[in-house]
Design an enzyme around this catalytic site. Structure first.
Site, mmCIF file in Angstrom:
data_model
loop_
_atom_site.group_PDB
_atom_site.id
_atom_site.type_symbol
_atom_site.label_atom_id
_atom_site.label_comp_id
_atom_site.label_asym_id
_atom_site.label_seq_id
_atom_site.Cartn_x
_atom_site.Cartn_y
_atom_site.Cartn_z
ATOM 1 N N LYS A 1 50.057 -1.008 22.081
ATOM 2 C CA LYS A 1 49.115 -1.922 21.141
ATOM 3 C C LYS A 1 49.927 -1.798 19.754
ATOM 4 C CE LYS A 1 44.727 -1.932 23.938
ATOM 5 N NZ LYS A 1 44.444 -3.271 23.919
ATOM 6 N N TYR B 1 51.165 2.041 27.305
ATOM 7 C CA TYR B 1 50.180 1.945 26.348
ATOM 8 C C TYR B 1 50.284 1.934 25.040
ATOM 9 C CZ TYR B 1 45.125 1.826 25.875
ATOM 10 O OH TYR B 1 43.986 1.519 25.472
HETATM 11 P P1 NAP Z 1 37.636 -0.788 31.505
HETATM 12 O O1 NAP Z 1 35.955 -0.097 31.511
HETATM 13 O O2 NAP Z 1 38.626 -0.371 31.940
HETATM 14 O O3 NAP Z 1 37.382 -2.581 31.262
HETATM 15 C C1 NAP Z 1 38.519 -3.139 31.077
HETATM 16 C C2 NAP Z 1 38.066 -4.129 30.892
HETATM 17 O O4 NAP Z 1 39.299 -5.251 31.039
HETATM 18 C C3 NAP Z 1 37.166 -5.089 32.434
HETATM 19 O O5 NAP Z 1 36.751 -5.708 32.419
HETATM 20 C C4 NAP Z 1 38.392 -5.667 33.970
HETATM 21 O O6 NAP Z 1 38.674 -5.816 34.719
HETATM 22 C C5 NAP Z 1 39.232 -6.487 32.385
HETATM 23 N N1 NAP Z 1 41.068 -6.611 32.254
HETATM 24 C C6 NAP Z 1 42.004 -5.781 33.327
HETATM 25 N N2 NAP Z 1 43.063 -6.741 33.358
HETATM 26 C C7 NAP Z 1 42.446 -8.231 33.100
HETATM 27 C C8 NAP Z 1 43.241 -9.333 33.686
HETATM 28 N N3 NAP Z 1 44.542 -9.102 34.159
HETATM 29 N N4 NAP Z 1 42.293 -10.475 33.395
HETATM 30 C C9 NAP Z 1 41.093 -10.729 33.364
HETATM 31 N N5 NAP Z 1 40.192 -9.052 32.334
HETATM 32 C C10 NAP Z 1 41.254 -8.007 32.961
HETATM 33 O O7 NAP Z 1 38.127 -0.691 29.535
HETATM 34 P P2 NAP Z 1 37.500 -0.729 28.130
HETATM 35 O O8 NAP Z 1 37.593 1.073 27.606
HETATM 36 O O9 NAP Z 1 36.153 -1.145 28.232
HETATM 37 O O10 NAP Z 1 38.781 -1.166 26.896
HETATM 38 C C11 NAP Z 1 38.407 -2.747 26.454
HETATM 39 C C12 NAP Z 1 39.565 -2.833 25.488
HETATM 40 O O11 NAP Z 1 39.685 -1.919 24.368
HETATM 41 C C13 NAP Z 1 41.225 -2.288 25.994
HETATM 42 O O12 NAP Z 1 41.809 -3.168 25.682
HETATM 43 C C14 NAP Z 1 41.470 -1.279 25.888
HETATM 44 O O13 NAP Z 1 42.896 -1.418 25.617
HETATM 45 C C15 NAP Z 1 40.685 -0.946 24.512
HETATM 46 N N6 NAP Z 1 40.176 0.195 24.400
HETATM 47 C C16 NAP Z 1 40.265 1.611 24.439
HETATM 48 C C17 NAP Z 1 39.627 2.953 24.707
HETATM 49 C C18 NAP Z 1 38.159 3.549 24.847
HETATM 50 O O14 NAP Z 1 38.799 4.840 24.553
HETATM 51 N N7 NAP Z 1 38.222 3.106 25.807
HETATM 52 C C19 NAP Z 1 39.970 3.758 23.299
HETATM 53 C C20 NAP Z 1 41.351 1.869 22.153
HETATM 54 C C21 NAP Z 1 40.798 1.029 22.418
HETATM 55 P P3 NAP Z 1 37.887 -5.441 35.346
HETATM 56 O O15 NAP Z 1 36.881 -4.970 36.127
HETATM 57 O O16 NAP Z 1 38.547 -6.710 36.483
HETATM 58 O O17 NAP Z 1 39.710 -4.796 35.873
#
Ligand code: NAP
Length: 238
Positions: A165, A161
């Site tokens: 990034k 991961y």
């Molecule tokens: P999340 O709740 O797990 O949501 C991830 C989203 O990405 C879901 O809608 C998922 O769809 C979608 N996704 C995954 N694989 C996909 C694919 N092949 N095609 C289309 N959609 C896909 O995660 P989040 O926390 O909202 O994270 C969103 C972004 O922020 C990510 O890039 C993550 O790395 C980044 N981020 C998050 C955090 C944090 O603390 N949460 C911190 C830093 C960065 P499904 O529902 O179909 O699985």
């Protein structure tokens, strides 16, 4: 030119992506919910529309050339152009059995994570560029993480991961360089530690707080920063 701006958010069915869709919708964007699961996409669009957002859904799996091409065609048919692309979809990848410890790294996990978090961004961006070039002030925001910062080296050891990034940050800078003489502004964003399914809802920030930096970078003025990495507090070190 139609004055209503259109924004595509990938992975907009839940978490930070849904909050970005809500945030952009609240300031008048026509929001395209890119999501791979039909039911989750439909429910997200319904929730957004019920909240007064002008939204429609497109089937979008960022790992599939055909799916991404189909999404671009659907957006062209419905909106004719794209003003904002938020590359939000991302995965953490499996961690069981030391799968993301460098010394026992499961290379299939690395491939899977890179396919979504990096190649998926390139695939979607390049498919959407013809539509973005039709907008007067196009913006691209790549949802990164401070875990990808080689300076900060923060968070747990996750050797698929975190490097995904770091590479996304590097790819962001490469796009910004190639597009420097165009109207297209490309930046990377860090949402902070956010309570979503991704973190087992353990993050300290709400999805709305995590979405704020993406909304800000999506609405930068034409003389705004290019090729940078930002969170709510300002510049994040690479
Ligand atoms: P999340 O709740 O797990 O949501 C991830 C989203 O990405 C879901 O809608 C998922 O769809 C979608 N996704 C995954 N694989 C996909 C694919 N092949 N095609 C289309 N959609 C896909 O995660 P989040 O926390 O909202 O994270 C969103 C972004 O922020 C990510 O890039 C993550 O790395 C980044 N981020 C998050 C955090 C944090 O603390 N949460 C911190 C830093 C960065 P499904 O529902 O179909 O699985």
């Amino acid at each position: 030119m139609n004055n209503t701006k259109t924004a595509l958010v990938t992975g907009a069915n839940k978490g930070i992506g849904f909050a970005i869709a809500q945030g952009l919708g609240a300031i008048g964007f026509n929001v395209v919910v890119g999501a791979r699961d039909d039911l989750r996409r439909k429910e997200a669009v319904e929730r957004l529309c019920a909240a007064g957002v002008d939204a429609f859904g497109v089937a979008l799996d960022v790992t599939s050339d055909d799916s991404v091409a189909g999404a671009a065609e659907a957006i062209e048919r419905k909106a004719g152009r794209l003003d904002v692309l938020i590359n939000n979809a991302g995965i953490g990848g499996r961690t069981d059995g030391g799968a993301q410890n460098p010394t026992s790294l499961d290379l299939d996990v690395v491939r899977t994570v890179l396919e979504t978090n990096v190649l998926g961004v390139v695939r979607v961006t390049n498919a959407m560029l013809p539509l973005l070039r039709r907008a007067s002030s196009p913006r691209i925001v790549n949802m990164s993480s401070n875990m990808g910062s080689l300076t900060l080296q923060t968070g747990p050891v996750l050797a698929a991961y975190a490097p995904s990034k770091s590479m996304l940050n590097s790819v962001t800078a490469q796009y910004a360089r190639e597009l420097a003489q165009t109207a297209i502004i490309v930046n990377a964003a860090c949402p902070g530690y956010v309570a979503t399914e991704f973190t087992g809802f353990s993050g300290s920030r709400t999805p709305e707080q995590g979405a704020a930096i993406a909304v800000r970078l999506a609405t930068l003025p034409d003389d705004g920063p290019r090729g940078g990495f930002f969170d709510d507090a300002g510049v994040v070190p690479w």
